[in-house]
Design a protein around this motif. Structure first.
Motif, PDB file in Angstrom:
ATOM      1  N   GLY A   1       0.828  -1.200   0.000  1.00 56.76           N
ATOM      2  CA  GLY A   1       0.000   0.000   0.000  1.00 56.76           C
ATOM      3  C   GLY A   1       0.858   1.244   0.000  1.00 56.76           C
ATOM      4  N   ILE A   2       0.272   2.347  -0.433  1.00 55.83           N
ATOM      5  CA  ILE A   2       1.007   3.614  -0.461  1.00 55.83           C
ATOM      6  C   ILE A   2       0.078   4.738  -0.011  1.00 55.83           C
ATOM      7  CG2 ILE A   2       0.468   4.169  -2.876  1.00 55.83           C
ATOM      8  CD1 ILE A   2       3.406   5.209  -3.097  1.00 55.83           C
ATOM      9  N   ILE A   3       0.639   5.686   0.708  1.00 56.53           N
ATOM     10  CA  ILE A   3      -0.091   6.874   1.151  1.00 56.53           C
ATOM     11  C   ILE A   3       0.505   8.078   0.436  1.00 56.53           C
ATOM     12  CG2 ILE A   3      -0.695   8.352   3.110  1.00 56.53           C
ATOM     13  CD1 ILE A   3      -0.321   5.828   4.891  1.00 56.53           C
ATOM     14  N   LEU A   4      -0.312   8.753  -0.351  1.00 53.16           N
ATOM     15  CA  LEU A   4       0.118   9.956  -1.053  1.00 53.16           C
ATOM     16  C   LEU A   4      -0.206  11.150  -0.169  1.00 53.16           C
ATOM     17  CD1 LEU A   4      -1.342   9.145  -4.594  1.00 53.16           C
ATOM     18  CD2 LEU A   4       0.895   8.496  -3.667  1.00 53.16           C
ATOM     19  N   GLU A   5       0.817  11.732   0.417  1.00 51.85           N
ATOM     20  CA  GLU A   5       0.630  12.860   1.323  1.00 51.85           C
ATOM     21  C   GLU A   5       0.915  14.160   0.581  1.00 51.85           C
ATOM     22  OE1 GLU A   5       2.072  13.977   5.786  1.00 51.85           O
ATOM     23  OE2 GLU A   5       3.660  13.550   4.348  1.00 51.85           O
ATOM     24  N   PHE A   6       0.003  15.107   0.714  1.00 47.56           N
ATOM     25  CA  PHE A   6       0.181  16.413   0.074  1.00 47.56           C
ATOM     26  C   PHE A   6       0.321  17.472   1.155  1.00 47.56           C
ATOM     27  CE2 PHE A   6      -2.058  13.776  -2.986  1.00 47.56           C
ATOM     28  CZ  PHE A   6      -1.256  13.951  -4.115  1.00 47.56           C
ATOM     29  N   ILE A   7       1.384  18.250   1.019  1.00 44.17           N
ATOM     30  CA  ILE A   7       1.709  19.217   2.063  1.00 44.17           C
ATOM     31  C   ILE A   7       2.244  20.484   1.421  1.00 44.17           C
ATOM     32  CG2 ILE A   7       4.115  18.477   2.451  1.00 44.17           C
ATOM     33  CD1 ILE A   7       3.431  18.649   5.503  1.00 44.17           C
ATOM     34  N   GLY A   8       2.388  21.534   2.219  1.00 39.62           N
ATOM     35  CA  GLY A   8       2.962  22.782   1.752  1.00 39.62           C
ATOM     36  C   GLY A   8       4.099  23.204   2.656  1.00 39.62           C
ATOM     37  N   GLY A   9       4.140  24.472   3.029  1.00 46.42           N
ATOM     38  CA  GLY A   9       3.081  25.455   2.927  1.00 46.42           C
ATOM     39  C   GLY A   9       1.694  24.910   3.260  1.00 46.42           C
ATOM     40  N   GLU A  10       0.727  25.527   2.622  1.00 42.64           N
ATOM     41  CA  GLU A  10      -0.666  25.113   2.749  1.00 42.64           C
ATOM     42  C   GLU A  10      -1.082  24.404   1.473  1.00 42.64           C
ATOM     43  OE1 GLU A  10      -4.423  24.200   3.054  1.00 42.64           O
ATOM     44  OE2 GLU A  10      -3.123  24.696   4.751  1.00 42.64           O
ATOM     45  N   PRO A  11      -1.314  23.090   1.539  1.00 40.89           N
ATOM     46  CA  PRO A  11      -1.555  22.310   0.320  1.00 40.89           C
ATOM     47  C   PRO A  11      -2.813  22.703  -0.445  1.00 40.89           C
ATOM     48  CG  PRO A  11      -1.976  20.988   2.294  1.00 40.89           C
ATOM     49  CD  PRO A  11      -1.291  22.243   2.739  1.00 40.89           C
ATOM     50  N   LEU A  12      -3.869  23.159   0.250  1.00 39.25           N
ATOM     51  CA  LEU A  12      -5.107  23.471  -0.456  1.00 39.25           C
ATOM     52  C   LEU A  12      -4.974  24.681  -1.369  1.00 39.25           C
ATOM     53  CD1 LEU A  12      -7.931  22.770   2.151  1.00 39.25           C
ATOM     54  CD2 LEU A  12      -6.809  21.218   0.536  1.00 39.25           C
ATOM     55  N   LEU A  13      -3.898  25.426  -1.248  1.00 36.99           N
ATOM     56  CA  LEU A  13      -3.650  26.519  -2.188  1.00 36.99           C
ATOM     57  C   LEU A  13      -3.416  25.982  -3.598  1.00 36.99           C
ATOM     58  CD1 LEU A  13      -1.298  28.833  -0.078  1.00 36.99           C
ATOM     59  CD2 LEU A  13      -3.686  29.260  -0.686  1.00 36.99           C
ATOM     60  N   GLU A  14      -3.052  24.702  -3.706  1.00 34.32           N
ATOM     61  CA  GLU A  14      -2.801  24.075  -5.006  1.00 34.32           C
ATOM     62  C   GLU A  14      -3.713  22.862  -5.192  1.00 34.32           C
ATOM     63  OE1 GLU A  14      -0.974  25.257  -7.372  1.00 34.32           O
ATOM     64  OE2 GLU A  14      -0.286  26.970  -6.158  1.00 34.32           O
ATOM     65  N   ILE A  15      -4.990  23.036  -4.877  1.00 36.27           N
ATOM     66  CA  ILE A  15      -5.919  21.905  -4.940  1.00 36.27           C
ATOM     67  C   ILE A  15      -6.098  21.373  -6.357  1.00 36.27           C
ATOM     68  CG2 ILE A  15      -8.002  23.325  -5.172  1.00 36.27           C
ATOM     69  CD1 ILE A  15      -7.520  20.053  -3.116  1.00 36.27           C
ATOM     70  N   GLU A  16      -6.066  22.240  -7.375  1.00 34.08           N
ATOM     71  CA  GLU A  16      -6.214  21.756  -8.753  1.00 34.08           C
ATOM     72  C   GLU A  16      -5.024  20.905  -9.153  1.00 34.08           C
ATOM     73  OE1 GLU A  16      -8.004  24.507 -11.703  1.00 34.08           O
ATOM     74  OE2 GLU A  16      -7.959  25.975 -10.075  1.00 34.08           O
ATOM     75  N   LEU A  17      -3.825  21.277  -8.725  1.00 29.95           N
ATOM     76  CA  LEU A  17      -2.640  20.471  -8.994  1.00 29.95           C
ATOM     77  C   LEU A  17      -2.754  19.119  -8.287  1.00 29.95           C
ATOM     78  CD1 LEU A  17       0.246  19.980  -9.990  1.00 29.95           C
ATOM     79  CD2 LEU A  17       1.069  21.247  -7.978  1.00 29.95           C
ATOM     80  N   ILE A  18      -3.168  19.123  -7.035  1.00 32.40           N
ATOM     81  CA  ILE A  18      -3.331  17.869  -6.291  1.00 32.40           C
ATOM     82  C   ILE A  18      -4.325  16.960  -7.000  1.00 32.40           C
ATOM     83  CG2 ILE A  18      -4.180  16.872  -4.128  1.00 32.40           C
ATOM     84  CD1 ILE A  18      -3.122  19.356  -2.673  1.00 32.40           C
ATOM     85  N   ASP A  19      -5.409  17.528  -7.482  1.00 32.28           N
ATOM     86  CA  ASP A  19      -6.420  16.744  -8.191  1.00 32.28           C
ATOM     87  C   ASP A  19      -5.825  16.078  -9.426  1.00 32.28           C
ATOM     88  OD1 ASP A  19      -9.069  15.796  -8.620  1.00 32.28           O
ATOM     89  OD2 ASP A  19      -9.399  17.392 -10.083  1.00 32.28           O
ATOM     90  N   LYS A  20      -5.039  16.824 -10.176  1.00 29.38           N
ATOM     91  CA  LYS A  20      -4.401  16.267 -11.379  1.00 29.38           C
ATOM     92  C   LYS A  20      -3.402  15.171 -11.008  1.00 29.38           C
ATOM     93  CE  LYS A  20      -2.959  19.108 -14.565  1.00 29.38           C
ATOM     94  NZ  LYS A  20      -2.289  20.276 -15.215  1.00 29.38           N
TER      95      LYS A  20
END
Length: 445
Positions: A91-110
């Motif tokens: 299994g793998i966990i894709l962690e998204f972080i910043g800074g504040e990660p939600l500032l780049e929500i469209e990038l995270i979605d892609k």
């Protein structure tokens, strides 16, 4: 007190792959699920005073960089198969972080879409066994694009908003760049997420400037319906004996609240990290596992495509005076360059024994005492020298646990005792003679 009712992803995989749960070398991806971190931006909407990222900038990860990182992960090319073994980590966990990660929500979605598509095309085991992890400050929570992403990925998402307990504790540190508070925004995001029936993890961060709010912050979280109260002291310097005295008294107030018959909180339904009965005793000499994943178990890709053993080795954390610890790039690979390979080899040699003094290693209350390997590197120049800034707070917490658990056993009518392992000479500067005598009596009664 019970540990959470929600089965965690690693526990789920351990049931499916028990042979993998027993395998793995630290830094090489063993133990059912590997966490990999995408630093999608170094920008942040807040300026939290205790944040370890004190050297942020405006950099943003490109989608091409993210794709190159995913391709390495899924194919095992460019040395990745020697760092993460999909057979040992199903299994793998894709962690998204910043800074504040939600500032780049469209990038995270892609990025998530690309990972899912490529994993399915390859028939990769991670196509069915992956999770997304995002921790946000909540400022952008109500943005339409954010809500779309959260709904789209609800079944594979571990999402949390950092709420530091009550308004007093939260707003003492978690502020906007102009100094204005952020509690109301974070609280609204947490409440909305939980009101929709979603699980929300907690994380109360204590520092010398806010430790006096420990009880009121903790009570507030319980009153909100949180059952897992994850609370810890920052590892950075600044703690002293006066803070330890405050922490002990505050934890006693938490204990009394949990044990009181005058509220609706059942201590059997609450996990409170600083009142964890499995901690605060000696450790076995053969238990030498490193406390955190900073010895290479939390691979992070920076905005520029450089690879790090943990996000805290980035320049946004270590600053200009310390060289970031890089172990590869998405273009060249991981551990290919001699210098990068040397860093990996160094980290794989780090364990509790190698980095601890005899006083730490043989400490009578060693269980549960944490450290940050990357902070070791930042302050001492090597990940293999353990910092002890929080030592005095661990002593205070150990004493509070003697109080809570023995009171709890008495109330439950159980013939059990929580041993006081903290030496008297360590305890007296924190609690004094009379309090020590009371705890000693409780642990023997």
């Amino acid at each position: 007190m019970k540990r959470g009712r929600i089965e965690e992803f690693n526990d789920f995989l351990a049931r499916l792959y028990p042979e993998c749960a027993k395998k793995g070398t630290p830094g090489q991806g063993g133990g059912t699920a590997k966490t990999v971190t995408f630093v999608v931006t170094n920008r942040c909407s807040l300026a939290c005073t205790y944040c370890y990222q004190q050297h942020k900038n405006n950099a943003v990860m490109s989608f091409d960089t993210a794709k190159a990182f995913i391709d390495m992960l899924l194919t095992g090319n460019k040395g990745m198969d020697g760092y993460i073994d999909k057979e040992e980590s199903p299994g793998i966990i894709l962690e998204f972080i910043g800074g504040e990660p939600l500032l780049e929500i469209e990038l995270i979605d892609k990025i998530v879409d690309y990972f899912r598509e490529q994993a399915l095309l390859m028939g990769h085991t991670w196509a069915n066994h992956f999770m997304i992890s995002i921790c946000s400050n909540g400022v952008a929570y109500k943005e339409p694009k954010v809500q779309e992403f959260l709904q789209k990925n609800a079944g594979r998402l571990s999402f949390s908003v950092t709420l530091d307990g009550n308004k007093e504790l939260h707003d003492s540190c978690r502020v906007f760049p102009d100094g204005s508070p952020s509690y109301d925004i974070a609280y609204a995001a947490c409440k909305d997420w939980m009101d929709r029936g979603n699980y929300m993890g907690s994380k109360i961060t204590l520092c010398p400037e806010n430790v006096m709010h420990t009880f009121t912050a903790s009570k507030h979280m319980m009153d909100m319906g949180y059952q897992d109260i994850n609370i810890n002291c920052v590892y950075e310097e600044g703690w002293n004996i006066e803070h330890a005295k405050i922490l002990y008294k505050e934890l006693k107030r938490v204990a009394d609240y949990l044990l009181s018959d005058d509220n609706d909180v059942d201590p059997d339904d609450i996990y409170f990290a600083l009142l964890n009965g499995d901690n605060y005793g000696p450790m076995e000499e053969n238990d030498i596992q490193n406390y955190c994943g900073g010895n290479g178990m939390m691979l992070a890709c920076g905005t520029d495509g450089r690879l790090y053993p943990c996000l805290r080795y980035l320049e946004t954390s270590v600053g200009d005076d310390v060289e970031p610890m890089v172990i590869g790039t998405v273009e060249e690979g991981i551990g290919i360059d001699r210098k990068h390979k040397s860093c990996i080899d160094c980290l794989q040699c780090v364990d509790r024994k190698t980095q601890s003094t005899d006083e730490c290693f043989y400490c009578p209350i060693a269980k549960g005492c944490g450290w940050c390997t990357a902070l070791n590197y930042q302050e001492t120049g090597t990940p293999n020298k353990r910092l002890t800034h929080i030592c005095v707070t661990h002593k205070a917490a150990s004493l509070a646990n003697v109080y809570f658990w023995n009171k709890y056993y008495q109330k439950q009518g159980e013939d059990k005792r929580f041993q006081m392992h903290c030496p008297k000479e360590w305890a007296l500067p924190i609690i004094g003679e009379d309090e020590y005598a009371m705890l000693e009596q409780l642990s023997r009664a």
